[in-house]
Write an enzyme that holds these catalytic residues in place. Sequence first.
Site, mmCIF file in Angstrom:
data_model
loop_
_atom_site.group_PDB
_atom_site.id
_atom_site.type_symbol
_atom_site.label_atom_id
_atom_site.label_comp_id
_atom_site.label_asym_id
_atom_site.label_seq_id
_atom_site.Cartn_x
_atom_site.Cartn_y
_atom_site.Cartn_z
ATOM 1 C CG HIS A 42 52.860 37.295 36.565
ATOM 2 N ND1 HIS A 42 52.628 36.763 35.310
ATOM 3 C CD2 HIS A 42 51.648 37.402 37.157
ATOM 4 C CE1 HIS A 42 51.330 36.576 35.141
ATOM 5 N NE2 HIS A 42 50.718 36.946 36.251
ATOM 6 C CG ASN A 92 47.153 33.381 35.944
ATOM 7 O OD1 ASN A 92 46.706 33.134 34.833
ATOM 8 N ND2 ASN A 92 46.393 33.470 37.022
ATOM 9 C CG HIS A 142 63.730 31.430 28.825
ATOM 10 N ND1 HIS A 142 62.592 31.505 28.054
ATOM 11 C CD2 HIS A 142 63.977 32.694 29.268
ATOM 12 C CE1 HIS A 142 62.170 32.762 28.019
ATOM 13 N NE2 HIS A 142 62.991 33.497 28.751
ATOM 14 C CG HIS A 179 52.794 52.798 26.541
ATOM 15 N ND1 HIS A 179 52.344 51.559 26.943
ATOM 16 C CD2 HIS A 179 53.306 53.383 27.659
ATOM 17 C CE1 HIS A 179 52.576 51.410 28.237
ATOM 18 N NE2 HIS A 179 53.153 52.494 28.690
ATOM 19 N NE ARG A 226 39.430 41.034 50.042
ATOM 20 C CZ ARG A 226 40.698 41.096 50.478
ATOM 21 N NH1 ARG A 226 41.685 40.633 49.724
ATOM 22 N NH2 ARG A 226 40.972 41.607 51.666
#
Length: 308
Positions: free
Chosen positions: A109, A111, A148, A178, A268
């Site tokens: 991932h 961003n 890394h 959790h 969206r």
Amino acid sequence: MKEHVYLERVKDYLQQLQDNICADLEIADSHGKFIEDSWVRELGGGGRSRVMKNGAVIEQGGVNYSHVFGESMPASATAHRPELAGRSFNACGVSLVIHPHNPHIPTSHANVRFFIAEKPGEEPVWWFGGGFDLTPFYPYDEDIEHWHKTAEAACAPFGAEYYPEYKAWCDRYFYLPHRNETRGVGGLFFDDLNTNPAGELDFEHAFALMRSIGDHYAKAYVPIMERRKDTPSNEQQRQFQLYRRGRYVEFNLVYDRGTLFGLQTGGRTESILMSMPPLARWEYMYEAAEGSAEAQLQEYLRPREWIK
């Protein structure tokens, strides 16, 4: 207004970054192609979503660019900065998630994003955020160390403090309370970046650091894809991959601020939920066999220093 000059510069970069990452991933996959889907947001803005399905290496992945604006910051954006409540906003970013076929290739991932929050009679507030993180199912130390080291190289020209700070922030952010485990083996995460190491507002410094992190994603991930794409796997490993993908879904739907921001701003839905894997499963009271590779994964799902 200089902040909107900043916005145009960032938008130009982000669209080029989307192009570059899609091109790198298509080359690495060798078969799959990204299909573009442009969209308009009724409340202001829009974007272009690019999705690859059933590639040779990538089972499903998306690389999205968006620019949205509105009259009021949503709760997900003001929860940790309540002083911004009631301001209008511009937000643009590139967000991507790649789910490979082979269980030996991690999900990844990334961003990078830019915000401007404005209020009449007050100075605009702007900042950058983002990062990238890795979620393996069958971890390899050399892959994680490469990931890394590339993250460290992205930050190094801007100050020695950035990698350890953003690495620790990533470990904290991508954590499932959790489940009492991290989502994967981390990487980088940052937010609210608008100053240089001296603490001075500095757009050029912050923009350059964000660009470096965005530009290093493919350098971090593609070598891992190429190294593991031909590793043999079996049905039992595939089922474990699908089970662990369930954790990815749990994080994105329960904790991820980007998902909440998109939904709360009327974004969206198809693009926002592009991060979901094409297949996942849950199993009641699953326990990996003692000493198995599946059981060993738990040793990786906690913060540690990966660069030797």
